[in-house]
Every structure is written in C-alpha cells, then in structure tokens.
Design a protein around this motif. Structure first.
Motif, PDB file in Angstrom:
ATOM      1  N   ARG A 265      30.998  45.951  49.442  1.00 46.38           N
ATOM      2  CA  ARG A 265      30.657  45.693  48.029  1.00 46.38           C
ATOM      3  C   ARG A 265      29.144  45.673  47.831  1.00 46.38           C
ATOM      4  NH1 ARG A 265      35.164  41.524  47.847  1.00 46.38           N
ATOM      5  NH2 ARG A 265      36.816  42.602  46.733  1.00 46.38           N
TER       6      ARG A 265
ATOM      7  N   GLU B  72      36.356  46.848  39.042  1.00 47.84           N
ATOM      8  CA  GLU B  72      36.939  46.431  40.326  1.00 47.84           C
ATOM      9  C   GLU B  72      37.865  45.224  40.133  1.00 47.84           C
ATOM     10  OE1 GLU B  72      35.760  45.064  44.862  1.00 47.84           O
ATOM     11  OE2 GLU B  72      34.514  44.471  43.179  1.00 47.84           O
ATOM     12  N   SER B  73      37.418  44.267  39.321  1.00 47.63           N
ATOM     13  CA  SER B  73      38.254  43.089  39.039  1.00 47.63           C
ATOM     14  C   SER B  73      39.572  43.509  38.391  1.00 47.63           C
ATOM     15  CB  SER B  73      37.522  42.121  38.111  1.00 47.63           C
ATOM     16  OG  SER B  73      36.271  41.794  38.645  1.00 47.63           O
TER      17      SER B  73
ATOM     18  N   VAL C  58      29.130  48.637  45.487  1.00 46.54           N
ATOM     19  CA  VAL C  58      29.552  48.180  44.145  1.00 46.54           C
ATOM     20  C   VAL C  58      28.387  47.528  43.414  1.00 46.54           C
ATOM     21  CG1 VAL C  58      31.147  46.686  42.868  1.00 46.54           C
ATOM     22  CG2 VAL C  58      31.935  47.863  44.932  1.00 46.54           C
TER      23      VAL C  58
ATOM     24  N   ARG D 164      31.720  46.399  38.393  1.00 45.10           N
ATOM     25  CA  ARG D 164      32.280  45.141  38.909  1.00 45.10           C
ATOM     26  C   ARG D 164      33.480  44.708  38.077  1.00 45.10           C
ATOM     27  NH1 ARG D 164      26.906  41.478  40.136  1.00 45.10           N
ATOM     28  NH2 ARG D 164      25.544  43.204  40.662  1.00 45.10           N
TER      29      ARG D 164
ATOM     30  N   ILE E   5      35.346  39.334  44.465  1.00 45.85           N
ATOM     31  CA  ILE E   5      35.169  40.140  43.248  1.00 45.85           C
ATOM     32  C   ILE E   5      34.461  39.291  42.189  1.00 45.85           C
ATOM     33  CG2 ILE E   5      37.146  41.664  43.650  1.00 45.85           C
ATOM     34  CD1 ILE E   5      38.725  39.993  41.620  1.00 45.85           C
TER      35      ILE E   5
ATOM     36  N   TRP F   1      41.316  40.503  49.613  1.00 44.44           N
ATOM     37  CA  TRP F   1      40.676  41.492  48.745  1.00 44.44           C
ATOM     38  C   TRP F   1      40.065  40.815  47.514  1.00 44.44           C
ATOM     39  CZ3 TRP F   1      43.583  45.719  45.456  1.00 44.44           C
ATOM     40  CH2 TRP F   1      42.654  46.647  44.980  1.00 44.44           C
TER      41      TRP F   1
END
Length: 841
Positions: free
Chosen positions: A333, A348-349, A337, A345, A454, A450
């Motif tokens: 990340r 991704e969430s 990211v 971001r 985040i 995972w």
C-alpha cells in the motif's frame, strides 16, 4: 518463509528524523521558580483538586463517546439486518436472492464510503489509532494525533465502518478517542474551534498533557471492555515511559468513571432500568457457567492446560502469519496506493467492502449446514442474567434455508454483528460443524488481514477475538467428537482460542490477561488465559513483532523499547552522541539568534561560554563579550567561592586556615598578557564567541581545535522559548545593562502552548538586529546530563524513564562535548554504531 521476517530486505524502513519528542522534563528556569516561590499548600491542593476533576471529566466524556458510537452502530446494524433478512426470507420462495444481495451491498458500500470520506478529511483517523497513541505515550509527537477533528472523524468513521459490515472492531478506535479527549479537554481550547477561548491557566505543558493522554487511553480500554484495571495496565504496559504512583491512582479513577458512565447509560437505554449497571463495556463476553443438570461439566481441568498450551503455540503461529501478511500488504500500500490520488484509497475501501459483502452473503447461503436447535429445557437456569443471556444467544440464530427446529450455522456467524457471533461461539449449546468453523476461520482470517490498514477507522480486537473463538470452538469439537473427551466445556476452549489468537497478533501480556478476566467476570480463568497469552507471545516473537510495533516501524517512528540489548553496553555515550553542536551564548544579538533559528532545525540549544585564558583583555573593549564573560565568572561554582559564601552567612568566623585559603584565592590574579598575544586575539580567527557574528562564517583555515572549541556548559534553551522571547521583544541595547531587559512570567512563556509561533512567521522589521537578548533567566540551568564514559544502557534508562528530549554530554571539567536525542537511541542507530565499533577494534 511466510513467517520469517527476512533481514535482507532492500527497502528496510529506518526511523525518520522529522519526528519530535515531547518535553516531559520540567524546565526549571527563573519564571518557573517564581511560580514555585508563590506556591503554598493551599494552591498546591487546589491544583491537585483541579487535576482530579479533569480526570473524572475525561472518564465521563470517553464513556459518552463510547455510548454515541455503540448506539448508532446498533441502530444502523439492526436496520440493515432487518431489511436484508426480511428480503432473504421473501426471496427464498420467489428466487430473487440477487436482489437481497444488492440491498446488502447498497447499505454496506454507502456506510464504508462515508467512513472513507471522513478519513480523507483527517488521515490520522485511519486504522485503530493504538500505534499512534503508543508512540505518543512513548514520548513522540505524532502530528495531528490528538486533535479535536481527529476524534470527530474517528468516532463517526468507526461507526460507519462497523455498521458497513467490514471485519473491524470499535474497541481500538475507542482507545484513540479516549486519548484525544484526555489531551484536549484540560486545554479548554481547540485549533478547530479557534473562536471559543477560555482563560484556563492550568496544564500548559507536554508533561501534564501526556499524563492526561495516559488516563484517556486507559478510559478508552475501560469503556470498550468494561475493564478499568485492564485499562490502567494497558496504559502502563503499552508505552508510558514515565510513570509514578499518583498517576496510577488517577488513571484508575478515570477508567472507573468511563466504565460506569457507559454502563449507566447503556443499561438505562437498553433495559429501561436506570441505575442498574448491567452492561459494563461495549464488548461483553457473558457469563460462563455449566448447566446445573450436567454434573460432569467443569469450566476447565488440569488436563485441559496441556491443550491450552498447544493452542497458545498455534495461536502464536497464526498471529505471526497474520502479522507477516499484513506487513507485506502495508508495504505494498505504501508503494502503490498512498502515492496515488486520495480517491484511490476510497476505491480500495469500497473494493474490500464489496468483496467482504459478497463473501458473507454467498457463504451464508451456500456453505452453511443445518444443525439441530439446542433444547431450551437443557439449560435449566433460574438466574435472571443467564436466562437473558441464553435468550440473547438464541434470538440471534439464523434459519436461512433450513427446515423447522434447525438453524444455518454459517449464517448465524456471518449474518450477525460481530459481538453476537462471539457470544454464539462462547455460549451456544448447539454445535457448529467442524467444516463450517474451518471455513469461517479461514475467510475471516484473510478478510480481516486485508481490511486492517485500509483508509477507514478500524479496530483489530474484535475480529481477532472472533477468529480465535472459531479456532477454539473447532478444537473443542474435534476433542469431543474424535478423542471422546466429553467433560470439556466448549465455551472455555472458544475463550482460550480467542486469547491465543489475539495474543499472537498484538503480543500484549499483563493488560490483555486482566482485560479478558474482567470481560468474563470469571477469576478462575486467570491461570489458563495467562499461560496461553505467554506461550502465544513467545511463539510469535520468535518470528516477528506484534502488529502495532510493525505499523510503528513502517511509519518510521523512533520508538524506544523498554531496554537495550546486552551487547549495546560495549558502546558509551561518547560513541553515540552528536558532537557537532549549534549553541548560543548567555548574551546574544538578535541578528545571531534569528540566523541560528532560521538555518537549523534543532529544537534545543546549549547555552555556553568559551574557555580561553586571555579573556580579561577582551572585557575592556566589547560590552557584549564582557557580559558573557562576567556571566561565566559569576555562574561557575568554585569550592573556595562556595565556602566564602557559607562563611559569610555563619555568625562565627571560619578557621584561620580557611580564611587564608579564601584570601589566597582573592590575591591570585592572572599575569598580564603579552602584547603580541593581544594582537593575535584581535584577529578574527581567534575571536571568542564566533556565533555572535553570523556574517562571519568559520574560516577554511581553522584547525579542528578552532572549529570545536572547548565550551563551558551553562544550560539548555528550547527553540520555542527563543522564538517566544523574540516575538515578545525581550532584549536590551548595548548601552544599557542586561537588568533593563523586560521579564516574562511563566504564564506568558507558556501562553502559546502547544503551537508556538514559527521563526519564519516573525516580522523582522519590528526587531533591531543589534539588540542583545539575555537568555539566562529562561534557560534550564540544571538539565539531566551524562559523562562521555556512561554506558549506553545507563544513558537509555535515564533518557526513557525520565521522558527526556535532549541529554547533554558533559566532560569532567564541565565542558559540553555532545548531545544525545531520541534518534541516537533507536535500535537501528545503535546497531550501526555497534558495527562501527567492531570495525575499529
């Protein structure tokens, strides 16, 4: 090597230099001494009373933040599950389950989107907040970590991320929220609400602020788990480098206030019985009790301890795997990211939320097994609380696609709030099939790994407990079914599994043991929980660090451990100090001060005078140098001078021998300097006090001795103090004496705390560069200092336990030879110095 941390990583993250330390050590300067002089017993008692009131207020406010989060999470979750469940029941007959999935996706993605947006407003609000608070309690300033905006985004964000069905808990963010309340409430001001100003003169220092943050963090734990003693121990174990007995008592009181505030309101709102105190924390494990009809049943026996130790080893291995995967994910990340636009971001969430929702829905519908409902007559309990608990457990059973008198075990775990799922695993008499538990554990393990990291506020306690409880319940099932151990109580194994996995991930020992004992209200679990956590920690530590330490290292925060390694004692203070000093003189021109402050980033400067035998001649010509030399002569303590002072205060004369010694000292005068030496002195390269002339940079011809002159050490002055003196015009002109310089009180010096003005914002047109500042009343004349020969372990213990920011290294004749900061004591820096030491041997 899924568990092993490879040391040959090219992208090893070293501690960054831009993190500052907190000023925990008191600066005993003249303004502070004036405060002490005016302090009497009554004022001291009033100050202490205000402290106790503040601690109580922090506890109550933290409890109310917990109540707010809990109320809305419960509201949104109930609303979501009611709508989706009725849709599933309808669509089971009509065959429109895709519609139910879309409804669930709609709820979850909306909530997670809102949560991500709040983190975009305040990025520090992401994650659990425990690594940041651990750093703060260790003495590191993490920017923005204890601001009002952070707590608002944190509390609102965690509410949406938990309601949005992500595998996150609200307990970690509660600890962060409590710490922010602790930092902000005693200040009575906020950068977000600049217009609201209160004249509250107390607690304007890093020392008080960090003590209140300790109390707030403990209150957060207490509110989350209903564990006030566990909260106090958490604050002690997870960071606070400086601790005393008075602080322990205040922190415990704060934790109690938080627990009982939350308990009072939750019991009143949920049961309508105000003042009954039935729900101690946000996470309640219920009561562990064997049913009275089953005489063979025991909560645990000595035989079970062997299984618990094995579970601890497996929990440690699973925790190490979790941490290793999460570290790799976090590094990915950071590289791929975080550098991209912030929207990535959020996406991704949303991707994590989408995947989680689909997995939960499909697993509940397809992978579950229909199990027999537990018979209610089996649990013949008369106690009100236990009946309420068993009703609560049975009410959260889900019967998706299953005929009457049976329930869907996978849906019961997945289609409930996480707290309900934990209670199912702890207290459900009915069985969960081993295949269901294995699949549930695997899916939950991977998805929660995972999810942690985040851009949403997310705790790790509840997902870890739920994962571990499924693992423990699986072990109990296998022991009952395949080994035939009928006496074992499944709830105990679920609890020990939860402790083993959580201990393997976070590696907390004392505080976690007490938190789990307080959450279960069962003191007999003390020994098995403690043994399991110790074994899990030792097993995990063999492979890597705890998850919070890993995230601290990834941020490059210079965290100081409890102690250094044994081999570091081969080094001494002189090996690790920084000898290249930027210093100021007791009397310095404004021009020089501004130049020093603008061209360096140091946060403290030694106040020094130079050691030269030929200063007497200089005192004739230059007022500024004369002031500095006079200060040096007056401030250096000699045995004879001290004896003279004492003998003058005594009524009787000292002995003749002593009088002779004093007279002899007065009579000795330095011989007059030779003419040619004076001529040499007047050349620039031999001028004492080169920092007084910023336009004259050190000459290239200077020798090492001229560059690093011997400097008598008088004290330390902070950047913030120097800037405050300049902003407030504290100076005198060369034609006046230094006594004409305006004096600042302690309240004026600390008025701008915690955001002191910056030197670059200073309007130089208002200052006369030729004016002189006398810094001696404002410096700390007695900071902690060490000898160059002090071993590193002693330096480290002094620095960490006293909460220092700067540690001067002073030689045997009182000359400063270097300075040690937090960055000189980090593990990586010491390792590098040790390698150099081996090479020079």
């Amino acid at each position: 090597t899924i568990l092993g941390e490879t040391h040959e990583e090219e992208d090893e993250i070293l501690p960054r230099k831009d993190y500052e330390s907190l000023d925990y050590d008191r600066c005993i300067n003249d303004p502070y001494l004036e405060v002490l002089e005016s302090m009497d017993n009554k004022k001291a008692q009033r100050y202490e009373a205000v402290k106790w009131v503040m601690v109580f207020a922090i506890g109550v406010c933290t409890g109310l933040v917990g109540l707010f989060v809990d109320f809305f999470v419960r509201l949104f979750t109930q609303l979501k599950f009611q709508v989706v469940q009725s849709s599933v029941e309808e669509c089971t007959e009509k065959g429109c389950l895709a519609l139910s999935l879309l409804e669930l996706l709609g709820f979850n993605l909306t909530f997670v989107f809102l949560s991500s947006l709040l983190v975009l407003i305040q990025p520090v609000a992401a994650g659990s907040g425990i690594p940041e608070i651990k750093c703060y309690l260790n003495g590191v300033k993490v920017p923005g970590v204890v601001r009002l905006r952070t707590v608002v985004c944190k509390a609102m964000g965690v509410l949406f991320s938990v309601a949005g069905g992500l595998f996150v808990g609200k307990e970690g963010p509660m600890i962060h929220s409590g710490a922010v309340v602790g930092a902000g409430l005693p200040q009575f001001q906020s950068i977000s609400l600049r217009k609201i100003q209160f004249n509250f003169p107390y607690f304007r220092s890093d020392r008080d602020k960090r003590d209140f943050v300790s109390a707030g963090a403990a209150a957060g734990v207490a509110a989350a788990f209903g564990a006030p003693i566990g909260g106090t121990l958490f604050s002690l174990e997870e960071g606070s480098s400086f601790w005393n007995q008075g602080l322990t008592w205040k922190v415990l009181f704060c934790s109690m206030a938080a627990t009982f505030t939350l308990n009072f309101f939750r019991s009143g709102i949920q049961f309508g019985s105000w003042g009954s105190f039935q729900l101690p924390g946000l996470l309640n494990f219920g009561e562990f009790k064997c049913s009275e009809t089953d005489k063979k049943c025991h909560l645990w026996t000595a035989v079970d301890l062997g299984f618990f130790i094995l579970m601890g080893i497996i929990g440690g291995l699973l925790g190490a795997t979790f941490n290793c995967l999460n570290k790799r994910l976090a590094k990915y990340r950071m590289r791929n990211v975080h550098p991209k636009p912030k929207l990535v971001r959020v996406l991704e969430s949303l991707l994590v939320s989408l995947t989680t929702t689909v997995v939960v829905f499909v697993a509940s519908m397809v992978l579950g097994e229909c199990r027999q409902m537990p018979s209610t007559s089996h649990s013949g309990n008369d106690t009100l609380s236990l009946q309420g608990m068993s009703e609560d457990v049975n009410s959260s059973i889900k019967t998706f696609f299953c005929p009457n008198e049976t329930y869907n075990d996978m849906a019961t775990l997945f289609f409930n709030p996480q707290e309900s799922a934990i209670l199912q695993l702890f207290h459900q008499d009915g069985t969960f099939s081993p295949i269901t538990l294995s699949l549930f554990f695997l899916l939950y393990f991977l998805l929660s790994c995972w999810t942690y990291g985040i851009s949403v506020p997310s705790g790790l306690f509840v997902p870890s407990l739920l994962c571990g409880a499924a693992f423990g319940r699986l072990v109990a099932n296998l022991l009952k079914s395949y080994i035939g151990l009928d006496h074992i109580y499944s709830g105990t194994f679920a609890l020990i599994g939860a402790a083993a996995f959580l201990g393997g991930v976070v590696r907390m020992t004392i505080s976690l043991t007490v938190i789990l004992i307080e959450s279960t209200n069962e003191i007999t679990y003390g020994l098995p929980i403690m043994i399991t956590l110790m074994v899990a920690k030792w097993t995990g530590d063999f492979f890597n660090k705890g998850i919070y330490d890993i995230h601290v290292n990834l941020r490059g925060v210079p965290l100081l451990e409890w102690e250094t390694e044994v081999e570091m004692d081969k080094l001494r203070a002189s090996d690790i100090m920084e000898p290249n000093l930027t210093y100021v003189y007791p009397h310095t021109r404004i021009q020089s001060l501004v130049s020093i402050l603008r061209t360096t980033v140091h946060h403290a400067f030694p106040v020094v005078t130079e050691n030269r035998g030929n200063e007497r001649e200089f005192m004739k010509g230059n007022q500024l140098i004369s002031n500095n030399i006079k200060f040096k002569k007056s401030s250096i303590l000699t045995r004879a001078g001290e004896q003279r002072k004492r003998s003058q205060s005594m009524k009787s004369y000292p002995s003749s021998e002593l009088r002779n010694m004093c007279d002899e000292h007065i009579a000795t005068e330095e011989p007059p300097e030779k003419e040619d030496l004076l001529q040499q002195m007047l050349e620039r390269r031999y001028t004492p006090y080169p920092n007084l002339y910023p336009d004259q940079s050190p000459s290239e011809e200077w020798t090492m001795e001229e560059r690093f002159r011997p400097l008598t050490f008088h004290g330390l002055i902070l950047r913030s103090q120097l800037v405050t003196l300049l902003v407030r015009g504290v100076c005198y002109s060369e034609s006046q004496s230094s006594a004409s310089q305006p004096r600042l009180s302690h309240a004026e010096m600390s008025e701008d705390y915690p955001r002191y003005p910056d030197i670059h914002d200073l309007d130089l047109t208002l200052l006369n560069p030729r004016m002189i500042v006398d810094v001696t009343p404002y410096m700390n004349p007695s900071p902690f200092a060490v000898s160059p020969n002090t071993h590193v372990s002693q330096v480290f213990n002094l620095f960490r336990t006293m909460g220092l920011r700067h540690l001067p290294v002073v030689n045997a004749v009182g000359e400063i030879v270097g300075i040690i900061t937090r960055h000189n004591l980090t593990h990586e820096f010491l390792q590098a110095r040790l390698r150099q030491h081996y090479q020079t041997i």
